[in-house]
Design a protein around this motif. Structure first.
Motif, PDB file in Angstrom:
ATOM      1  N   ILE A   1       0.826  -1.214   0.000  1.00  0.00           N
ATOM      2  CA  ILE A   1       0.000   0.000   0.000  1.00  0.00           C
ATOM      3  C   ILE A   1       0.859   1.263   0.000  1.00  0.00           C
ATOM      4  CG2 ILE A   1      -1.738   1.308   1.289  1.00  0.00           C
ATOM      5  CD1 ILE A   1      -2.645  -1.422   2.497  1.00  0.00           C
ATOM      6  N   TYR A   2       1.881   1.298   0.887  1.00  0.00           N
ATOM      7  CA  TYR A   2       2.615   2.568   1.013  1.00  0.00           C
ATOM      8  C   TYR A   2       3.643   2.738  -0.100  1.00  0.00           C
ATOM      9  CZ  TYR A   2       6.546   0.136   3.359  1.00  0.00           C
ATOM     10  OH  TYR A   2       7.594  -0.687   3.672  1.00  0.00           O
ATOM     11  N   ALA A   3       4.238   3.938  -0.128  1.00  0.00           N
ATOM     12  CA  ALA A   3       5.246   4.277  -1.142  1.00  0.00           C
ATOM     13  C   ALA A   3       4.707   4.087  -2.562  1.00  0.00           C
ATOM     14  CB  ALA A   3       6.526   3.454  -0.940  1.00  0.00           C
ATOM     15  N   GLY A   4       3.435   4.411  -2.742  1.00  0.00           N
ATOM     16  CA  GLY A   4       2.803   4.195  -4.051  1.00  0.00           C
ATOM     17  C   GLY A   4       2.235   2.793  -4.090  1.00  0.00           C
ATOM     18  N   SER A   5       0.916   2.669  -4.015  1.00  0.00           N
ATOM     19  CA  SER A   5       0.306   1.340  -3.917  1.00  0.00           C
ATOM     20  C   SER A   5       0.727   0.480  -5.108  1.00  0.00           C
ATOM     21  CB  SER A   5      -1.218   1.475  -3.899  1.00  0.00           C
ATOM     22  OG  SER A   5      -1.678   1.826  -5.198  1.00  0.00           O
ATOM     23  N   ASN A   6       0.630  -0.835  -4.926  1.00  0.00           N
ATOM     24  CA  ASN A   6       1.066  -1.723  -6.014  1.00  0.00           C
ATOM     25  C   ASN A   6       0.180  -1.593  -7.253  1.00  0.00           C
ATOM     26  OD1 ASN A   6       3.008  -2.404  -4.208  1.00  0.00           O
ATOM     27  ND2 ASN A   6       2.691  -4.616  -4.344  1.00  0.00           N
ATOM     28  N   GLU A   7      -1.050  -1.107  -7.068  1.00  0.00           N
ATOM     29  CA  GLU A   7      -1.869  -0.827  -8.252  1.00  0.00           C
ATOM     30  C   GLU A   7      -1.227   0.294  -9.072  1.00  0.00           C
ATOM     31  OE1 GLU A   7      -3.019  -1.280  -5.228  1.00  0.00           O
ATOM     32  OE2 GLU A   7      -4.538  -2.839  -5.367  1.00  0.00           O
ATOM     33  N   ILE A   8      -0.775   1.331  -8.356  1.00  0.00           N
ATOM     34  CA  ILE A   8      -0.097   2.431  -9.055  1.00  0.00           C
ATOM     35  C   ILE A   8       1.188   1.915  -9.710  1.00  0.00           C
ATOM     36  CG2 ILE A   8       1.121   4.628  -8.690  1.00  0.00           C
ATOM     37  CD1 ILE A   8      -1.868   4.978  -8.513  1.00  0.00           C
ATOM     38  N   GLN A   9       1.918   1.069  -8.986  1.00  0.00           N
ATOM     39  CA  GLN A   9       3.180   0.543  -9.552  1.00  0.00           C
ATOM     40  C   GLN A   9       2.910  -0.287 -10.801  1.00  0.00           C
ATOM     41  OE1 GLN A   9       5.621   1.878  -8.270  1.00  0.00           O
ATOM     42  NE2 GLN A   9       5.010   2.365  -6.183  1.00  0.00           N
ATOM     43  N   ARG A  10       1.785  -1.028 -10.797  1.00  0.00           N
ATOM     44  CA  ARG A  10       1.462  -1.827 -11.991  1.00  0.00           C
ATOM     45  C   ARG A  10       1.058  -0.918 -13.159  1.00  0.00           C
ATOM     46  NH1 ARG A  10       0.585  -5.847  -7.980  1.00  0.00           N
ATOM     47  NH2 ARG A  10       1.479  -7.822  -8.698  1.00  0.00           N
ATOM     48  N   ASN A  11       0.390   0.181 -12.837  1.00  0.00           N
ATOM     49  CA  ASN A  11       0.092   1.140 -13.906  1.00  0.00           C
ATOM     50  C   ASN A  11       1.374   1.714 -14.488  1.00  0.00           C
ATOM     51  OD1 ASN A  11      -2.633   0.811 -13.562  1.00  0.00           O
ATOM     52  ND2 ASN A  11      -2.981   2.746 -12.497  1.00  0.00           N
ATOM     53  N   ILE A  12       2.295   2.082 -13.599  1.00  0.00           N
ATOM     54  CA  ILE A  12       3.561   2.664 -14.068  1.00  0.00           C
ATOM     55  C   ILE A  12       4.301   1.644 -14.946  1.00  0.00           C
ATOM     56  CG2 ILE A  12       5.845   3.456 -13.328  1.00  0.00           C
ATOM     57  CD1 ILE A  12       4.449   4.632 -10.807  1.00  0.00           C
ATOM     58  N   THR A  13       4.334   0.392 -14.474  1.00  0.00           N
ATOM     59  CA  THR A  13       5.001  -0.661 -15.242  1.00  0.00           C
ATOM     60  C   THR A  13       4.376  -0.780 -16.637  1.00  0.00           C
ATOM     61  OG1 THR A  13       5.490  -1.892 -13.230  1.00  0.00           O
ATOM     62  CG2 THR A  13       5.526  -3.142 -15.287  1.00  0.00           C
ATOM     63  N   ALA A  14       3.056  -0.829 -16.675  1.00  0.00           N
ATOM     64  CA  ALA A  14       2.373  -1.028 -17.959  1.00  0.00           C
ATOM     65  C   ALA A  14       2.565   0.174 -18.876  1.00  0.00           C
ATOM     66  CB  ALA A  14       0.889  -1.288 -17.715  1.00  0.00           C
ATOM     67  N   GLU A  15       2.516   1.368 -18.297  1.00  0.00           N
ATOM     68  CA  GLU A  15       2.547   2.560 -19.141  1.00  0.00           C
ATOM     69  C   GLU A  15       3.960   2.954 -19.546  1.00  0.00           C
ATOM     70  OE1 GLU A  15       0.274   5.289 -16.756  1.00  0.00           O
ATOM     71  OE2 GLU A  15      -1.544   4.066 -16.978  1.00  0.00           O
ATOM     72  N   ARG A  16       4.902   2.819 -18.627  1.00  0.00           N
ATOM     73  CA  ARG A  16       6.254   3.314 -18.943  1.00  0.00           C
ATOM     74  C   ARG A  16       7.171   2.229 -19.466  1.00  0.00           C
ATOM     75  NH1 ARG A  16       7.065   7.280 -13.868  1.00  0.00           N
ATOM     76  NH2 ARG A  16       4.976   8.200 -13.949  1.00  0.00           N
ATOM     77  N   LEU A  17       6.998   0.987 -19.015  1.00  0.00           N
ATOM     78  CA  LEU A  17       7.889  -0.081 -19.501  1.00  0.00           C
ATOM     79  C   LEU A  17       7.273  -0.823 -20.685  1.00  0.00           C
ATOM     80  CD1 LEU A  17       9.237  -1.573 -16.140  1.00  0.00           C
ATOM     81  CD2 LEU A  17      10.383   0.001 -17.687  1.00  0.00           C
ATOM     82  N   LEU A  18       5.945  -0.992 -20.679  1.00  0.00           N
ATOM     83  CA  LEU A  18       5.300  -1.732 -21.770  1.00  0.00           C
ATOM     84  C   LEU A  18       4.618  -0.794 -22.764  1.00  0.00           C
ATOM     85  CD1 LEU A  18       3.701  -4.626 -19.645  1.00  0.00           C
ATOM     86  CD2 LEU A  18       5.956  -4.515 -20.719  1.00  0.00           C
ATOM     87  N   ASP A  19       4.670   0.521 -22.479  1.00  0.00           N
ATOM     88  CA  ASP A  19       4.170   1.521 -23.415  1.00  0.00           C
ATOM     89  C   ASP A  19       2.681   1.363 -23.712  1.00  0.00           C
ATOM     90  OD1 ASP A  19       4.571   3.781 -24.965  1.00  0.00           O
ATOM     91  OD2 ASP A  19       4.890   2.615 -26.800  1.00  0.00           O
ATOM     92  N   LEU A  20       1.922   0.914 -22.737  1.00  0.00           N
ATOM     93  CA  LEU A  20       0.475   0.824 -22.930  1.00  0.00           C
ATOM     94  C   LEU A  20      -0.136   2.222 -22.720  1.00  0.00           C
ATOM     95  CD1 LEU A  20      -0.265  -2.595 -21.203  1.00  0.00           C
ATOM     96  CD2 LEU A  20      -0.072  -2.083 -23.643  1.00  0.00           C
ATOM     97  N   PRO A  21      -1.329   2.440 -23.258  1.00  0.00           N
ATOM     98  CA  PRO A  21      -1.919   3.792 -23.194  1.00  0.00           C
ATOM     99  C   PRO A  21      -2.162   4.239 -21.756  1.00  0.00           C
ATOM    100  CG  PRO A  21      -3.183   2.345 -24.654  1.00  0.00           C
ATOM    101  CD  PRO A  21      -2.197   1.481 -23.957  1.00  0.00           C
ATOM    102  N   ARG A  22      -1.932   5.517 -21.506  1.00  0.00           N
ATOM    103  CA  ARG A  22      -2.182   6.084 -20.178  1.00  0.00           C
ATOM    104  C   ARG A  22      -3.641   6.444 -20.060  1.00  0.00           C
ATOM    105  NH1 ARG A  22       2.369   9.968 -17.843  1.00  0.00           N
ATOM    106  NH2 ARG A  22       1.108   9.412 -16.050  1.00  0.00           N
ATOM    107  N   VAL A  23      -4.181   6.157 -18.903  1.00  0.00           N
ATOM    108  CA  VAL A  23      -5.541   6.616 -18.631  1.00  0.00           C
ATOM    109  C   VAL A  23      -5.597   7.166 -17.220  1.00  0.00           C
ATOM    110  CG1 VAL A  23      -6.915   5.169 -20.151  1.00  0.00           C
ATOM    111  CG2 VAL A  23      -6.169   4.274 -17.952  1.00  0.00           C
ATOM    112  N   GLY A  24      -6.522   8.065 -16.996  1.00  0.00           N
ATOM    113  CA  GLY A  24      -6.836   8.502 -15.638  1.00  0.00           C
ATOM    114  C   GLY A  24      -5.789   9.390 -14.993  1.00  0.00           C
ATOM    115  N   ALA A  25      -4.628   9.582 -15.624  1.00  0.00           N
ATOM    116  CA  ALA A  25      -3.597  10.414 -15.008  1.00  0.00           C
ATOM    117  C   ALA A  25      -3.782  11.847 -15.469  1.00  0.00           C
ATOM    118  CB  ALA A  25      -2.224   9.911 -15.400  1.00  0.00           C
ATOM    119  N   GLY A  26      -3.646  12.789 -14.548  1.00  0.00           N
ATOM    120  CA  GLY A  26      -3.870  14.186 -14.893  1.00  0.00           C
ATOM    121  C   GLY A  26      -2.655  14.821 -15.515  1.00  0.00           C
TER     122      GLY A  26
END
Lengths: 391, 310
Positions: free
Chosen positions: A366-391
């Motif tokens: 949960i802390y230091a950026g929840s693992n859901e956020i970390q999985r989003n970062i992984t998908a978007e920045r390492l796998l280049d998947l489309p970003r959603v929901g980020a401002g």
């Protein structure tokens, strides 16, 4: 690829081992999450500082030893081998210290780093707000610039929460909105504040087990000198992201901690071997395998950084891996303990570190950026998947 | 202490990666699968790059490189789903024959005329052997029942397991790339499916498993090079970690591809089938876990924070 320690590295390991064996408390300290335990941990920070083992990766000029990353890993391995206590000053060592070194003025470095290295000031972090958790750019606490007879300063109003170590620490750091009407990542500044300042109310948050590790902080027109701002006004997001990078990156959780847990788990399994099923056996082996994999990965990242590389979004992979490993290891131990799992102290009086560790491990994802956020970062920045929901 | 794959090694692996990407794409796999699974021109291309002689000492005309180099090339063979038995011959049979003092075939291996594969009691089938063909789910393996005797030498099994692990890493990486690419082009509900967190998170979870299998494989290869007594444990660890990552990735990949992933039309199946095959080859998951068990729980291996490279 050279997986053999040099003789200098072996000598260094021996030096750390000798000091740790002589100084690590024989009995585990009380938990960091109560006044008595926190104070015991502060004493330990000062003991470490007396041997110059407090901030080993910091440059010597700031009270460190200027160790390289391999020496740091050796230090950590020996620290956890000896059963060294958790670090009360974790926020200062790994988060704020590197931030001030990168962004601070010479005056700020002298003013804050030296006492931090001596174990004189303990630091709390203050990122989250009631309406800004995983979405940290939603913060609304304000720092309004004012210049009067009391000097150039900010007046802080608002609320922070889940502020780790804040129940008992001396100082805090966080980001505040310094530009009126600004949105999201803009108009934020990174500010340090004395937790005993007039206008700050700390309300310790009672955790599920009854202890108080973190706190809510209420700011009611708290005056903070402008000299307490790190980097420029409005640059807070950039500084905070760098700080969060340190947190998720290499140093937040060194492998030695997990290898020590895996080893204790193997020992626990042996005690319960007669009645344990093969399924538990596989979970124990998985613990060893994953703790080792985490160690290899950390050595590889350290080598990459020492060769001039850097750690980017891979830090998210790390954070997912160690946090879920830690939870799985403690879950396995709880399953092995059976009826004794629920006891906070075993009937021979020893603390049930597996229970404490299991409860703590639940916070890791949960802390230091929840693992859901970390999985989003992984998908978007390492796998280049489309970003959603980020401002 | 430097856990770093140096640039020369990576440059060689990248050359092989580029070569296979350019000459051994899915169209080639389909052509081979429609024909008799082999094309002498592909083998000759590998010979021309010196890969059959990668581990052959220079005195026999080889490159005389080591197990970490071979593991990095094996990873590229996995990434390309290479049909030819380069790994079985050049990275498993060659070092084993050398360990037996048998150098008779070395020059012929380097020149590409000899393609030995050696069977093991625990891995009784070999690719491109002389015996009867076996019906593998992965026809491109060209799996056969060997005519000659098989060995029970643990070193042979270790070599096979290590190089399978390295191929599994490459297979998993390729499936991750294929799945991410598909998730970007396949749209539903008006957006690429890769924008949905349910898809992102599955792929991210598989990426974590791959990321943390890789250093285990390199460490195992170095342990074998260094002649550590503990090398077999680290090879077993590598085989389990790489197999688990590849199988998890394969299952995630077919899920992300949806029904298309279940067809012959989409390329994914070549990589999935190779992953299934290599996960069981050269010692099952249970076999390798047993070796880890004996060392870690049985007490044969020093463990703990100060024993990272024991």
């Amino acid at each position: 690829m050279d997986l053999v320690y040099t003789s200098e590295q072996q000598d260094f390991r021996a030096e750390v081992r000798a000091w740790m064996d002589a100084h690590v408390p024989k009995e585990p300290l009380d938990t960091l999450e109560c006044r008595v335990g926190f104070d015991e941990h502060v004493v330990w920070e000062r003991t470490l500082a007396s041997g110059n083992w407090g901030m080993v990766t910091w440059p010597e000029a700031y009270g460190g030893r200027g160790l390289d990353l391999i020496q740091w890993l050796i230090f950590e391995e020996e620290y956890f081998r000896a059963g060294g206590p958790n670090r009360a000053n974790q926020n200062g060592i790994f988060l704020l210290g590197p931030t001030i070194m990168e962004f601070g003025t010479p005056e700020q470095k002298a003013r804050f780093l030296t006492p931090m290295a001596k174990g004189e000031t303990m630091w709390a972090q203050a990122w989250s707000e009631p309406g800004a958790g995983s979405d940290m750019a939603a913060i609304s606490s304000k720092a309004v610039r004012a210049n009067d007879s009391g000097g150039d300063h900010y007046v802080i109003s608002g609320q922070k929460t889940w502020s780790s170590r804040a129940a008992f620490a001396d100082w805090g750091f966080g980001i505040f909105r310094t530009e009126d009407g600004s949105k999201r990542h803009k108009g934020l500044s990174f500010i340090l504040f004395d937790l005993n300042s007039p206008g700050i109310t700390r309300r310790p948050i009672r955790q599920l087990h009854g202890d108080t590790g973190f706190a809510e902080l209420f700011f009611d027109e708290v005056r903070v000198p402008v000299e307490n701002r790190i980097a420029g006004e409005g640059e807070g997001w950039k500084v905070a992201m760098a700080t969060a990078g340190f947190e998720r990156g290499l140093m937040l959780r060194s492998p030695g901690r997990f290898q020590a847990t895996a080893k204790r788990l193997v020992e626990l399994y042996r005690e319960h071997e007669a009645e344990a099923s093969p399924a538990a056996r596989e979970a124990v082996m998985t613990a060893w395998m994953q703790a080792q994999a985490y160690a290899y990965n950390t050595y590889a990242v350290a080598a990459k950084i020492m060769a001039g590389g850097s750690i980017g979004a891979e830090a998210s992979l790390n954070k997912i891996f160690w946090s879920e490993l830690d939870r799985a290891m403690h879950r396995t131990a709880m399953q092995l303990l059976g009826a004794a799992a629920e006891l906070r102290r075993f009937d021979d009086g020893r603390m049930n570190q597996w229970l404490e560790g299991y409860i703590f491990s639940l916070s890791g994802p949960i802390y230091a950026g929840s693992n859901e956020i970390q999985r989003n970062i992984t998908a978007e920045r390492l796998l280049d998947l489309p970003r959603v929901g980020a401002g | 202490m430097e856990f770093l794959l140096n640039e020369d090694r990576l440059a060689l692996a990248e050359t092989v990666r580029d070569y296979l990407a350019g000459t051994h794409g899915p169209d080639v796999l389909r052509r081979l699968d429609a024909g008799d699974n082999r094309d002498p021109a592909i083998w000759q291309g590998l010979v021309n790059m010196g890969l059959t002689g990668l581990l052959v000492p220079e005195e026999f005309g080889g490159l005389g490189l080591g197990f970490v180099d071979a593991a990095l090339i094996a990873r590229e063979c996995g990434r390309a789903c290479l049909a030819e038995p380069l790994v079985d011959t050049a990275f498993v049979a060659v070092p084993w024959l050398l360990s037996q003092g048998d150098t008779a075939q070395m020059a012929a291996i380097v020149s590409g005329t000899a393609k030995p594969s050696v069977a093991h009691r625990i891995n009784p089938w070999v690719s491109d052997g002389d015996g009867a063909a076996l019906d593998s789910i992965d026809p491109l393996r060209n799996l056969t029942r060997p005519v000659g005797t098989s060995s029970s030498d643990p070193l042979l099994l270790d070599l096979g397991a290590l190089m399978s692990a390295a191929q599994l890493v490459g297979l998993a990486e390729a499936m991750l790339d294929q799945s991410a690419a598909y998730a970007k082009i396949r749209t539903q509900f008006g957006q690429p499916i890769g924008a949905f967190q349910a898809v992102k998170h599955q792929l991210a979870t598989a990426a974590v498993a791959i990321e943390f299998a890789k250093p285990v494989v390199w460490r195992a290869a170095q342990a074998l090079s260094d002649g550590l007594v503990s090398a077999p444990v680290h090879i077993s660890h590598a085989k389990v970690a790489a197999s688990d990552a590849a199988i998890q990735m394969a299952e995630t990949a077919i899920q992300v591809h949806g029904a298309m992933g279940y067809t012959y039309e989409v390329d994914l199946h070549f990589w999935m089938k190779r992953s299934w095959a290599l996960s069981g080859a050269w010692g099952s998951r249970a076999f390798h876990l047993k070796r880890i068990d004996d060392a870690v729980i049985g007490g044969g291996l020093e463990i703990g924070p100060d024993q990272t490279f024991a």
